[in-house]
Design an enzyme around this catalytic site. Structure first.
Site, PDB file in Angstrom:
ATOM      1  CG  HIS A 132      -6.616   3.269   5.077  1.00 37.07           C
ATOM      2  ND1 HIS A 132      -6.730   2.718   3.818  1.00 37.07           N
ATOM      3  CD2 HIS A 132      -5.831   4.356   4.949  1.00 37.07           C
ATOM      4  CE1 HIS A 132      -6.042   3.446   2.951  1.00 37.07           C
ATOM      5  NE2 HIS A 132      -5.485   4.449   3.608  1.00 37.07           N
ATOM      6  CG  HIS A 186      -2.045  10.734  -2.441  1.00 42.17           C
ATOM      7  ND1 HIS A 186      -3.232  11.296  -2.022  1.00 42.17           N
ATOM      8  CD2 HIS A 186      -1.540  10.087  -1.352  1.00 42.17           C
ATOM      9  CE1 HIS A 186      -3.433  11.002  -0.752  1.00 42.17           C
ATOM     10  NE2 HIS A 186      -2.423  10.255  -0.322  1.00 42.17           N
ATOM     11  CD  GLU A 187       1.673   7.875  -1.165  1.00 45.65           C
ATOM     12  OE1 GLU A 187       2.203   8.313  -0.136  1.00 45.65           O
ATOM     13  OE2 GLU A 187       0.543   7.339  -1.164  1.00 45.65           O
ATOM     14  CD  GLU A 238      -3.635  11.154   3.469  1.00 47.24           C
ATOM     15  OE1 GLU A 238      -3.376  10.918   2.275  1.00 47.24           O
ATOM     16  OE2 GLU A 238      -3.030  10.622   4.412  1.00 47.24           O
ATOM     17  CE1 TYR A 297      -5.703   8.892   2.470  1.00 47.79           C
ATOM     18  CE2 TYR A 297      -6.974   7.575   4.012  1.00 47.79           C
ATOM     19  CZ  TYR A 297      -5.763   7.908   3.445  1.00 47.79           C
ATOM     20  OH  TYR A 297      -4.623   7.279   3.847  1.00 47.79           O
ATOM     21  CG  HIS A 327      -1.959   1.093   1.118  1.00 47.10           C
ATOM     22  ND1 HIS A 327      -3.160   0.948   0.463  1.00 47.10           N
ATOM     23  CD2 HIS A 327      -1.920   2.384   1.539  1.00 47.10           C
ATOM     24  CE1 HIS A 327      -3.822   2.079   0.493  1.00 47.10           C
ATOM     25  NE2 HIS A 327      -3.097   2.977   1.143  1.00 47.10           N
ATOM     26  CB  ALA A 328       1.043   4.142  -2.293  1.00 51.23           C
ATOM     27  CG  HIS A 369       1.567  12.223   2.083  1.00 56.50           C
ATOM     28  ND1 HIS A 369       0.644  12.855   2.879  1.00 56.50           N
ATOM     29  CD2 HIS A 369       0.918  11.143   1.560  1.00 56.50           C
ATOM     30  CE1 HIS A 369      -0.512  12.186   2.826  1.00 56.50           C
ATOM     31  NE2 HIS A 369      -0.365  11.146   2.028  1.00 56.50           N
TER      32      HIS A 369
END
Ligand code: X8Z
Ligand code: ZN
Length: 660
Positions: free
Chosen positions: A559, A430-431, A458, A569, A400-401, A434
């Site tokens: 999650h 997305h990553e 997020e 999210y 999971h990323a 972060h």
């Protein structure tokens, strides 16, 4: 995975292996921490606290937490990159140490309640009091058990596989039982764990989540989809008893630091009373639900045309395995089945990525290029050396990323089993959102090293991904022609809605389920029933085969076993349009919001940086104001973006019986 403070890891922001639990057997007044954390010595306890004492206390907390976080993050990184019993134990031990420290320190911080303090100190104390998503009981045995459980659940999910009859497990070391057996998973009907294929036959292989997701994404055959869906969901029942115990122990930990249950603690991190926060999520959903209902109605009609009226009746919910995604949370993979207008320019980025043979690193470099175009720095060399971009063939990893801030030295990494798909290109953005958030606040006091709230964290990468428009993709050579007219625009908006609008009810219901579980409103004997009741209520989807309490379908979503809160999210999906609107304004965009790309705008980059660099040092409302001038979450930006599509859907749905 330990989920504490915004301390740096995993799914980014507040969730993760940043901080951890305790050293077993350390007493609350025990040596190391009590002194280093500034817990007052017995002789001082009676004296009224002073601001100077609070300052010293926080300085000690800062020092000790940095040490614990580094230890925890390193152990978690190794664990999730190489899951074994030993790395599970090492990660749990590191988390346990952080948990112990936090439990003791959060209690000690109450000493300063009511004391007038300079803003910066007061804010740190406020954050400390809600600074974990997994508070541990002070009983050493229970704390150790909880730390181990949390790691075990994540590892079980990471190792989960579906082994069709006679399948061989590629990732398991030679001589080991298949992961299914290791995870305690029941063999699917007709399959025997570890069963050898007859000599000469080519054994099918056990299928990972990536393999099964590929089937969900590309197959159009009911039975094939069903097997992939049920196969994956069969990884979860062994997680159920562990989850039940995690709920009991997590609630006990929450009670010790003054919260009625774990859900109340999770809702307390939004600069407003927990009840007001819950009401706020309802308010936001209420504004967006009508648009979701139109989308659901249209998509259901198209799926009905494919699968038949006997499988999808009037007013029926959509079977959950037909929407292109294991959890029916984002639907753009079924776009080719229901493209509004044929003959328009292709939006098939996946096809282009494959044709161009872009490798994993090149895909990440495309993401980086977007951020640097805004004037942000290139990623540090260590990011490229230490990240995991590719699924290793020979060991178990948590695919999971996730994005990691290992320590506070700009040691940033992502861990992701990248495939050449549009979905993964968006997830890379997305990553990196972060990662760039981390890079802007890593020099702040540790308690400020997180997002303004977890939804902000997020939402950053997603905000930039909204600027990955056809025009931008054309500059990358990932689309050939641009949508020229209104029909082409509807195609683009519809595809975007299949991800962004479809996600909203899913984003809301996961924690709705957990909040009820933590509060004892949903009892263990009703876990699965309550889950599907919410999926029906919010999403209008139903399980494709009957489910019972022998199943544990929430556990088949990362999650839940990983203990990462999910409302973040839901919020992020709303904030990102608000952020996008503000950044587009800064970039001087005119015209409809959905046509804006901020690529290359240093003015937008400056606004973004101004907000990111605050970390959690201000309330989220203040941070929002810095970037947008607004102080409230506003679903209006999302509605504005999709307005042309809303009108179109309404028109298309005339004569349809909508709802479920
Ligand atoms: O978990 C994630 C990220 C890591 S924070 C990949 N997301 C949610 C999910 O996959 O369920 C991003 C979208 C929603
Ligand atoms: Zn994330």
């Amino acid at each position: 995975m330990l989920v504490a403070l915004g301390l740096g890891t995993a799914c980014g922001g507040a969730g993760s292996p940043a901080a951890a639990p305790t050293g077993p057997g350390r007493e609350a007044s025990g040596a190391v921490a009590a002194s280093t954390a500034g817990a007052p010595a017995a002789s001082q306890r009676a004296a009224a606290p002073t601001p100077a004492e609070a300052q010293a206390f926080l300085a000690d907390v800062d020092r000790e937490l940095r040490r614990l976080r580094l230890q925890s993050a390193r152990a978690a990184w190794v664990n999730q990159n190489f899951i074994t019993e030993d790395t599970d134990a090492l990660a749990a031990a590191a988390d346990e140490a952080t948990m112990e420290f936090l439990n003791r320190t959060m209690k000690a911080a109450r000493r300063f309640d009511g004391l007038a303090l300079p803003g910066e100190l007061a804010r740190q104390l406020t954050l400390l009091k809600v600074g974990t998503t997994l508070p541990a009981p002070s009983d050493p045995a229970e704390r150790a058990e909880l730390a181990a459980l949390a790691i075990e659940m994540t590892s079980m999910y990471g190792k989960g596989k579906y082994c069709p009859k006679g399948a061989a497990d590629r990732a398991a070391p030679a001589g080991a039982a298949p992961a299914r057996a290791a995870a305690g998973q029941k063999a699917p009907a007709g399959a025997a764990a570890g069963q050898k294929a007859p000599a000469g036959a080519v054994a099918p292989e056990c299928l990972t989540l990536n393999d099964l997701s590929r089937i969900l994404r590309t197959s159009r055959k009911w039975d094939e989809l069903l097997e992939a869906w049920t196969g994956w969901h069969a990884i979860a029942p062994p997680i159920r008893p562990k989850f039940e115990r995690y709920v009991a122990l997590g609630n006990k930990g929450a009670a010790e630091i003054g919260f009625p249950d774990l859900g109340a603690l999770w809702r307390a991190g939004y600069d407003m009373p927990p009840d007001a926060f819950e009401a706020e999520t309802d308010r936001l959903w209420g504004k967006l639900k009508p648009l979701y209902d139109e989308l659901h109605c249209y998509v259901r009609a198209r799926l009905r045309a494919i699968h038949g009226k006997d499988r999808i009746g009037d007013k029926a919910p959509i079977p959950a395995h037909l929407l292109g995604n294991m959890w029916a949370q984002q639907w753009s993979n079924v776009y080719p089945l229901m493209e509004p207008y044929k003959g328009q320019p292709s939006l098939d980025v996946t096809g282009k990525l494959k044709a161009k043979k872009l490798d994993e690193k090149q895909m990440v470099a495309l993401g980086e290029r977007f951020f640097t175009s805004l004037g942000l720095d290139p990623l540090p060399g260590t990011f490229w050396e230490r990240s995991l971009f590719e699924k290793p063939a020979d060991r178990e990893v948590v695919c999971h990323a996730s994005a990691w801030d290992v320590g506070d030295r700009n040691d940033l990494r992502i861990k992701m089993c990248i495939e050449p798909t549009e979905e993964d290109l968006i997830t890379i953005h997305h990553e990196l959102g972060h990662i760039y958030y981390y890079s802007q606040y890593y020099k702040l006091p540790i308690l400020f090293q997180s997002g303004a709230n977890d939804g902000f964290h997020e939402g950053i990468g997603d905000t930039l991904a909204l600027s990955v428009t056809p025009s931008y993709l054309k500059t990358l050579g990932l689309v050939d022609r641009l949508p020229a007219d209104e029909k082409g625009q509807i195609n683009v908006l519809f595809k975007q809605a299949l991800d962004k609008i479809a996600f909203l009810p899913f984003g809301k219901l996961i924690d709705q389920w957990r909040w009820d579980v933590f509060a004892g409103k949903t009892r263990p004997e009703d876990y699965n029933k309550a889950w599907w009741a919410l999926r029906l209520k919010y999403q209008g989807v139903a399980p494709p085969v009957p489910r019972t309490e022998a199943d544990f379908d929430p556990g088949a979503k990362f999650h839940v076993p990983a203990g990462v809160p999910y409302t973040r999210y839901f919020l992020a999906h709303i904030y990102q349009f608000q952020f996008h609107r503000a950044l587009c304004k800064a970039a001087g965009h005119t015209g409809p919001l959905h046509t804006c790309s901020i690529y290359g705008s240093e003015a937008a980059g400056e606004k973004l940086r101004a907000m990111l660099s605050l970390g959690a040092s201000r309330t989220w409302q203040e941070a929002l104001q810095v970037m947008t001038g607004e102080t409230e979450a506003d679903p209006g930006a999302m509605l504005e973006y999709f307005e042309p599509l809303r009108k179109w859907l309404k028109d298309q749905n005339k004569g349809e019986v909508c709802g479920w």
